[in-house]
Every structure is written in C-alpha cells, then in structure tokens.
Design a protein around this motif. Structure first.
Motif, PDB file in Angstrom:
ATOM      1  N   CYS A  30      70.202 -68.551 -90.265  1.00 38.67           N
ATOM      2  CA  CYS A  30      69.346 -67.440 -90.644  1.00 38.67           C
ATOM      3  C   CYS A  30      68.189 -67.385 -89.653  1.00 38.67           C
ATOM      4  N   ASN A  31      68.011 -66.225 -89.042  1.00 35.03           N
ATOM      5  CA  ASN A  31      66.896 -66.024 -88.127  1.00 35.03           C
ATOM      6  C   ASN A  31      65.841 -65.172 -88.819  1.00 35.03           C
ATOM      7  N   VAL A  32      64.596 -65.615 -88.727  1.00 34.09           N
ATOM      8  CA  VAL A  32      63.448 -64.905 -89.280  1.00 34.09           C
ATOM      9  C   VAL A  32      62.591 -64.498 -88.091  1.00 34.09           C
ATOM     10  N   PHE A  33      62.363 -63.189 -87.916  1.00 31.42           N
ATOM     11  CA  PHE A  33      61.705 -62.667 -86.719  1.00 31.42           C
ATOM     12  C   PHE A  33      60.654 -61.638 -87.093  1.00 31.42           C
ATOM     13  N   VAL A  34      59.479 -61.721 -86.478  1.00 30.20           N
ATOM     14  CA  VAL A  34      58.454 -60.690 -86.645  1.00 30.20           C
ATOM     15  C   VAL A  34      58.324 -59.921 -85.332  1.00 30.20           C
ATOM     16  N   PRO A  35      58.627 -58.613 -85.343  1.00 33.34           N
ATOM     17  CA  PRO A  35      58.564 -57.810 -84.116  1.00 33.34           C
ATOM     18  C   PRO A  35      57.149 -57.298 -83.846  1.00 33.34           C
ATOM     19  N   HIS A  36      56.228 -58.233 -83.760  1.00 36.84           N
ATOM     20  CA  HIS A  36      54.822 -57.888 -83.525  1.00 36.84           C
ATOM     21  C   HIS A  36      54.261 -58.793 -82.436  1.00 36.84           C
ATOM     22  N   ALA A  37      53.382 -58.259 -81.607  1.00 34.56           N
ATOM     23  CA  ALA A  37      52.780 -59.021 -80.509  1.00 34.56           C
ATOM     24  C   ALA A  37      51.622 -59.888 -80.967  1.00 34.56           C
ATOM     25  N   THR A  38      51.303 -59.851 -82.259  1.00 38.99           N
ATOM     26  CA  THR A  38      50.128 -60.578 -82.741  1.00 38.99           C
ATOM     27  C   THR A  38      50.405 -61.376 -84.014  1.00 38.99           C
ATOM     28  N   ALA A  39      51.647 -61.738 -84.273  1.00 40.54           N
ATOM     29  CA  ALA A  39      51.989 -62.518 -85.462  1.00 40.54           C
ATOM     30  C   ALA A  39      53.075 -63.515 -85.109  1.00 40.54           C
ATOM     31  N   GLY A  40      53.270 -64.494 -85.969  1.00 40.33           N
ATOM     32  CA  GLY A  40      54.296 -65.495 -85.735  1.00 40.33           C
ATOM     33  C   GLY A  40      54.886 -65.989 -87.042  1.00 40.33           C
ATOM     34  N   VAL A  41      55.900 -66.824 -86.918  1.00 36.68           N
ATOM     35  CA  VAL A  41      56.573 -67.424 -88.060  1.00 36.68           C
ATOM     36  C   VAL A  41      56.587 -68.928 -87.837  1.00 36.68           C
ATOM     37  N   ALA A  42      56.334 -69.682 -88.899  1.00 32.89           N
ATOM     38  CA  ALA A  42      56.321 -71.141 -88.784  1.00 32.89           C
ATOM     39  C   ALA A  42      57.018 -71.753 -89.990  1.00 32.89           C
ATOM     40  N   ILE A  43      57.395 -73.012 -89.837  1.00 30.26           N
ATOM     41  CA  ILE A  43      57.908 -73.801 -90.952  1.00 30.26           C
ATOM     42  C   ILE A  43      56.889 -74.907 -91.181  1.00 30.26           C
ATOM     43  N   ILE A  44      56.202 -74.833 -92.333  1.00 29.38           N
ATOM     44  CA  ILE A  44      55.167 -75.815 -92.661  1.00 29.38           C
ATOM     45  C   ILE A  44      55.205 -76.102 -94.157  1.00 29.38           C
ATOM     46  N   GLU A  45      54.468 -77.109 -94.563  1.00 22.37           N
ATOM     47  CA  GLU A  45      54.229 -77.355 -95.982  1.00 22.37           C
ATOM     48  C   GLU A  45      53.146 -76.384 -96.435  1.00 22.37           C
ATOM     49  N   THR A  46      53.307 -75.833 -97.613  1.00 22.47           N
ATOM     50  CA  THR A  46      52.279 -74.944 -98.174  1.00 22.47           C
ATOM     51  C   THR A  46      51.829 -75.491 -99.520  1.00 22.47           C
ATOM     52  N   GLY A  47      50.702 -74.999 -99.995  1.00 21.11           N
ATOM     53  CA  GLY A  47      50.232 -75.345-101.315  1.00 21.11           C
ATOM     54  C   GLY A  47      49.505 -76.668-101.407  1.00 21.11           C
ATOM     55  N   ALA A  48      49.455 -77.427-100.348  1.00 20.33           N
ATOM     56  CA  ALA A  48      48.760 -78.719-100.370  1.00 20.33           C
ATOM     57  C   ALA A  48      47.605 -78.713 -99.369  1.00 20.33           C
ATOM     58  N   GLY A  49      47.212 -77.510 -98.935  1.00 20.81           N
ATOM     59  CA  GLY A  49      46.133 -77.394 -97.972  1.00 20.81           C
ATOM     60  C   GLY A  49      46.594 -77.225 -96.543  1.00 20.81           C
ATOM     61  N   SER A  50      47.883 -77.422 -96.270  1.00 16.78           N
ATOM     62  CA  SER A  50      48.373 -77.312 -94.894  1.00 16.78           C
ATOM     63  C   SER A  50      48.231 -75.910 -94.339  1.00 16.78           C
ATOM     64  N   PRO A  84      51.169 -65.691 -80.600  1.00 13.75           N
ATOM     65  CA  PRO A  84      52.617 -65.931 -80.546  1.00 13.75           C
ATOM     66  C   PRO A  84      53.046 -66.977 -79.505  1.00 13.75           C
ATOM     67  N   ALA A  85      52.156 -67.335 -78.589  1.00 13.23           N
ATOM     68  CA  ALA A  85      52.481 -68.428 -77.667  1.00 13.23           C
ATOM     69  C   ALA A  85      52.369 -69.779 -78.375  1.00 13.23           C
ATOM     70  N   LEU A  86      51.601 -69.819 -79.462  1.00 16.78           N
ATOM     71  CA  LEU A  86      51.412 -71.050 -80.235  1.00 16.78           C
ATOM     72  C   LEU A  86      52.249 -71.077 -81.510  1.00 16.78           C
ATOM     73  N   VAL A  87      52.399 -69.922 -82.145  1.00 16.07           N
ATOM     74  CA  VAL A  87      53.219 -69.781 -83.351  1.00 16.07           C
ATOM     75  C   VAL A  87      54.291 -68.753 -83.005  1.00 16.07           C
ATOM     76  N   SER A  88      55.491 -69.229 -82.788  1.00 18.92           N
ATOM     77  CA  SER A  88      56.596 -68.401 -82.304  1.00 18.92           C
ATOM     78  C   SER A  88      56.833 -67.179 -83.183  1.00 18.92           C
ATOM     79  N   PRO A  89      57.291 -66.075 -82.605  1.00 19.03           N
ATOM     80  CA  PRO A  89      57.619 -64.906 -83.415  1.00 19.03           C
ATOM     81  C   PRO A  89      58.925 -65.051 -84.196  1.00 19.03           C
ATOM     82  N   SER A  90      59.617 -66.202 -84.044  1.00 17.72           N
ATOM     83  CA  SER A  90      60.845 -66.373 -84.815  1.00 17.72           C
ATOM     84  C   SER A  90      61.128 -67.850 -85.090  1.00 17.72           C
ATOM     85  N   VAL A  91      61.883 -68.078 -86.146  1.00 17.08           N
ATOM     86  CA  VAL A  91      62.443 -69.398 -86.448  1.00 17.08           C
ATOM     87  C   VAL A  91      63.877 -69.188 -86.887  1.00 17.08           C
ATOM     88  N   THR A  92      64.695 -70.203 -86.682  1.00 16.67           N
ATOM     89  CA  THR A  92      66.088 -70.181 -87.127  1.00 16.67           C
ATOM     90  C   THR A  92      66.306 -71.359 -88.063  1.00 16.67           C
TER      91      THR A  92
END
Length: 129
Positions: A30-50, A84-92
């Motif tokens: 599954c590919n998750v992609f944001v077609p925007h020049a100013t946003a990104g997608v990440a895989i992180i822990e949420t809800g614990a302050g991350s 987007p250079a730091l937080v990629s516009p897509s994850v798989t």
C-alpha cells in the motif's frame, strides 16, 4: 483518495483509513502519497507525545522566519517547501491478508506545517503481489 483538513492538527493519523483501504485487498504493498510540495507522510508512534515531539523538532529544524529565498505566503513559508526533503511525500507499507504490517506502535501520519493551505489530498494505491 482522502481529503484532509489540517487547520487544527499538523500531524493527522491516517492509520484507520489505510487499514480500511487495505481490508478489501490481499497481499501486496500500500502506497500513501500526498501530492503537495509542502506536506509529507511518516510512520511514527502517536498518542504518547511523539507527534508533538516531531512538530517541535521540525519547528527547530525549519524556523519560520525570513531566511528562505522562497518568500511568498505567510512568514517562513519557505520552510514548508523544505519539509518534504525531511518528511517524504510518500510511504509504502507491506500488506498481508488485507492487513497493513505495521508494528505495534506504528501509525501512518500526514505531516503538514503549511499555514497557507490546510486542505490536503492523500492518495492511496495498492500493488498486489
């Protein structure tokens, strides 16, 4: 396709939407992609302050001031275009039997620091094996 408003949240958890999308599929990617020049997608822990830690770190790395050559929009908007250079516009994400193979604490999130455009599109695609 998902339409997301980031007016209130700069990190938006997409995990449930990704799970719903994958549920009708079997094995693949599954590919998750944001077609925007100013946003990104990440895989992180949420809800614990991350998610707040991520925002704090990005604000330190990308201060909103007048140092950027890309200078239209709100003050510091140039930082949004560096994101987007730091937080990629897509994850798989690998998928097995219709389930994304995320770790126990992993979530798929949209990251958007851009104050000029809170309306975002997230595209989900699937490549079966």
């Amino acid at each position: 396709m998902l339409d997301i408003d980031t007016t209130r949240r700069r990190v938006v958890d997409l995990t449930d939407a990704v799970r719903d999308f994958c549920r009708a599929r079997q094995d693949g990617l599954c590919n998750v992609f944001v077609p925007h020049a100013t946003a990104g997608v990440a895989i992180i822990e949420t809800g614990a302050g991350s998610d707040d830690d991520l925002l704090d770190t990005l604000e330190r790395l990308l201060p909103r001031d007048d140092r950027y050559r890309h200078a239209h929009g709100s003050p510091g908007h140039g930082a949004d275009h560096v994101l987007p250079a730091l937080v990629s516009p897509s994850v798989t994400v690998p998928v097995q039997d219709g389930q994304p193979l995320l770790g126990t604490w992993q979530s798929v999130v949209l990251v958007d620091l851009n104050r000029d455009n809170p309306q975002r599109t997230v595209r989900l695609s699937f490549l079966g094996s």
